[in-house]
Scaffold this motif. Structure first.
Motif, PDB file in Angstrom:
ATOM      1  N   THR A 180       0.824  -1.218   0.000  1.00 17.36           N
ATOM      2  CA  THR A 180       0.000   0.000   0.000  1.00 17.36           C
ATOM      3  C   THR A 180       0.856   1.265   0.000  1.00 17.36           C
ATOM      4  O   THR A 180       0.317   2.368   0.050  1.00 17.36           O
ATOM      5  CB  THR A 180      -0.942   0.031   1.217  1.00 17.36           C
ATOM      6  OG1 THR A 180      -0.171   0.091   2.420  1.00 17.36           O
ATOM      7  CG2 THR A 180      -1.854  -1.186   1.236  1.00 17.36           C
ATOM      8  N   THR A 292      -7.935  -3.438   9.743  1.00 21.93           N
ATOM      9  CA  THR A 292      -7.361  -4.540   8.969  1.00 21.93           C
ATOM     10  C   THR A 292      -6.677  -5.497   9.951  1.00 21.93           C
ATOM     11  O   THR A 292      -5.930  -5.055  10.831  1.00 21.93           O
ATOM     12  CB  THR A 292      -6.349  -4.016   7.944  1.00 21.93           C
ATOM     13  OG1 THR A 292      -7.044  -3.211   6.981  1.00 21.93           O
ATOM     14  CG2 THR A 292      -5.641  -5.150   7.228  1.00 21.93           C
ATOM     15  N   LYS A 334     -10.521  -0.584   6.571  1.00 25.57           N
ATOM     16  CA  LYS A 334     -10.232   0.810   6.245  1.00 25.57           C
ATOM     17  C   LYS A 334      -9.044   1.408   7.007  1.00 25.57           C
ATOM     18  O   LYS A 334      -8.750   2.594   6.857  1.00 25.57           O
ATOM     19  CB  LYS A 334     -11.469   1.667   6.523  1.00 25.57           C
ATOM     20  CG  LYS A 334     -12.686   1.274   5.692  1.00 25.57           C
ATOM     21  CD  LYS A 334     -12.454   1.482   4.217  1.00 25.57           C
ATOM     22  CE  LYS A 334     -13.727   1.195   3.401  1.00 25.57           C
ATOM     23  NZ  LYS A 334     -13.511   1.368   1.956  1.00 25.57           N
ATOM     24  N   GLN A 337      -4.358   1.656   3.512  1.00 24.47           N
ATOM     25  CA  GLN A 337      -4.625   2.225   2.198  1.00 24.47           C
ATOM     26  C   GLN A 337      -4.850   1.113   1.170  1.00 24.47           C
ATOM     27  O   GLN A 337      -4.430  -0.026   1.375  1.00 24.47           O
ATOM     28  CB  GLN A 337      -3.421   3.072   1.748  1.00 24.47           C
ATOM     29  CG  GLN A 337      -3.127   4.267   2.637  1.00 24.47           C
ATOM     30  CD  GLN A 337      -3.920   5.495   2.220  1.00 24.47           C
ATOM     31  OE1 GLN A 337      -4.883   5.413   1.467  1.00 24.47           O
ATOM     32  NE2 GLN A 337      -3.515   6.655   2.721  1.00 24.47           N
ATOM     33  N   PRO A 338      -5.496   1.442   0.058  1.00 22.46           N
ATOM     34  CA  PRO A 338      -5.589   0.459  -1.037  1.00 22.46           C
ATOM     35  C   PRO A 338      -4.193   0.127  -1.579  1.00 22.46           C
ATOM     36  O   PRO A 338      -3.272   0.938  -1.500  1.00 22.46           O
ATOM     37  CB  PRO A 338      -6.426   1.195  -2.104  1.00 22.46           C
ATOM     38  CG  PRO A 338      -7.117   2.289  -1.366  1.00 22.46           C
ATOM     39  CD  PRO A 338      -6.212   2.685  -0.247  1.00 22.46           C
TER      40      PRO A 338
END
Length: 343
Positions: A180, A292, A334, A337-338
């Motif tokens: 990420t 996460t 969330k 980060q992606p």
């Protein structure tokens, strides 16, 4: 004042029959007159008679009870493991005696002695964070008590063990942070004496090495499962001029303490700092932002531990202790980060 529990003597006297007749009727023995059996059973129901399981176990030299000893009930992990134990044990005709030690070595010793006094046939346990000497457990094992260990495991104790792949779970978590875009990843670590903590630390280190990241031991902070210590360690990390851009925590309670500290410092998760936990505690999905985390199959840990213990009870001296390792998965929410790109 506590009322006296009815006994088979009371039933025998009221019906003017022998103790052995009452006993045979209650055991549904075939060698008893049907009318007599019905009279015994009807009166037992009327008196709300309950068998004396202690006396029965003394006669049989078998209690059909297994013990489960855990360090705490504050978090959902241990109750969920116990549900798995109960599922398997109850199906096999065993009752489960449960003790929690409030993270105290002395209470753990007391609970273990209480279970031995209750003649449990075997034990499933995870030690407390204070447990740094093991004679009370080893003494019980020398007396013939089968013990299966899970979660909090140390090299000094021998016996069957149920683990999750802590190393691989940690490696995946840290690699996700790297993917990420995080470049300075700190670790909030567990007690060094626990195999679990060392494996998660090694997974963290090896993930960094696999991506050619330097290992900075000054941002590996031992939190030791002590309430409040994770917040203290997180604050120390945030005070640094070279503040980390991500934290990997040894478990979810540690991660949530870190989350609170980060937000108290006015920092945004994950925009300014990312966060990953381990254990996927139920409330981890409901904090802001949702955490996460590495998922452990808690119910299955209990089921596997119970099956191992029942096998040991069945096989006796021929049983060879086993270590079973269950896999983990990473649930992405969330607090990270992606993924930006393949790294």
């Amino acid at each position: 004042m506590r009322s006296k529990q009815p006994t088979i003597w009371d039933i025998a006297i009221k019906l003017n029959v022998s103790i052995s007749t009452v006993s045979r009727a209650l055991r549904n023995a075939p060698d008893i007159n049907p009318d007599t059996k019905k009279a015994v059973l009807d009166l037992a129901h009327e008196l709300d008679y309950q068998p004396n399981t202690i006396a029965t176990s003394l006669r049989k030299n078998k209690t059909d009870i297994i013990g489960v000893l855990v360090p705490e009930f504050v978090h959902a992990y241990f109750p969920n493991v116990i549900l798995g134990v109960q599922e398997v044990a109850n199906a096999a005709g065993y009752k489960v005696m449960i003790g929690q030690s409030n993270e105290s070595l002395e209470i753990e010793k007391h609970n273990l002695q209480a279970m031995l006094s209750s003649r449990v046939e075997g034990l499933i346990m995870a030690i407390t964070r204070e447990t740094n000497e093991y004679e009370h457990i080893q003494s019980a094992q020398r007396k013939g008590l089968p013990v299966v260990f899970f979660n909090r495991i140390v090299d000094e104790l021998q016996g069957s063990k149920v683990l999750v792949d802590d190393y691989r779970g940690a490696f995946r978590a840290v690699e996700h942070l790297i993917q990420t875009g995080c470049r300075r990843i700190a670790h909030l670590a567990g007690p060094e004496n626990l195999t679990m903590s060392r494996n998660r630390l090694n997974g963290y280190i090896d993930a960094l090495k696999a991506h050619a990241f330097p290992i900075d031991e000054t941002i590996i902070m031992p939190c030791d499962f002590v309430e409040g210590k994770a917040r203290f360690c997180t604050q120390q990390l945030l005070n640094r001029p070279d503040r980390p851009d991500a934290l990997f925590a040894v478990n979810d309670p540690t991660a949530i303490e870190a989350l609170v500290c980060i937000q108290e410092n006015g920092l945004s998760i994950p925009d300014e700092i990312s966060l990953v936990g381990f254990s996927n505690a139920p409330h981890s999905a409901f904090v802001t932002p949702p955490l996460t985390s590495v998922v452990q199959p808690t119910n299955e840990i209990g089921r596997v531990a119970a099956r191992l213990l029942l096998r040991q009870l069945a096989e006796g001296p021929d049983f060879v202790p086993e270590t079973q390792t269950l896999d983990t998965t990473l649930v992405i929410r969330k607090s990270t980060q992606p993924v930006l790109r393949a790294v």
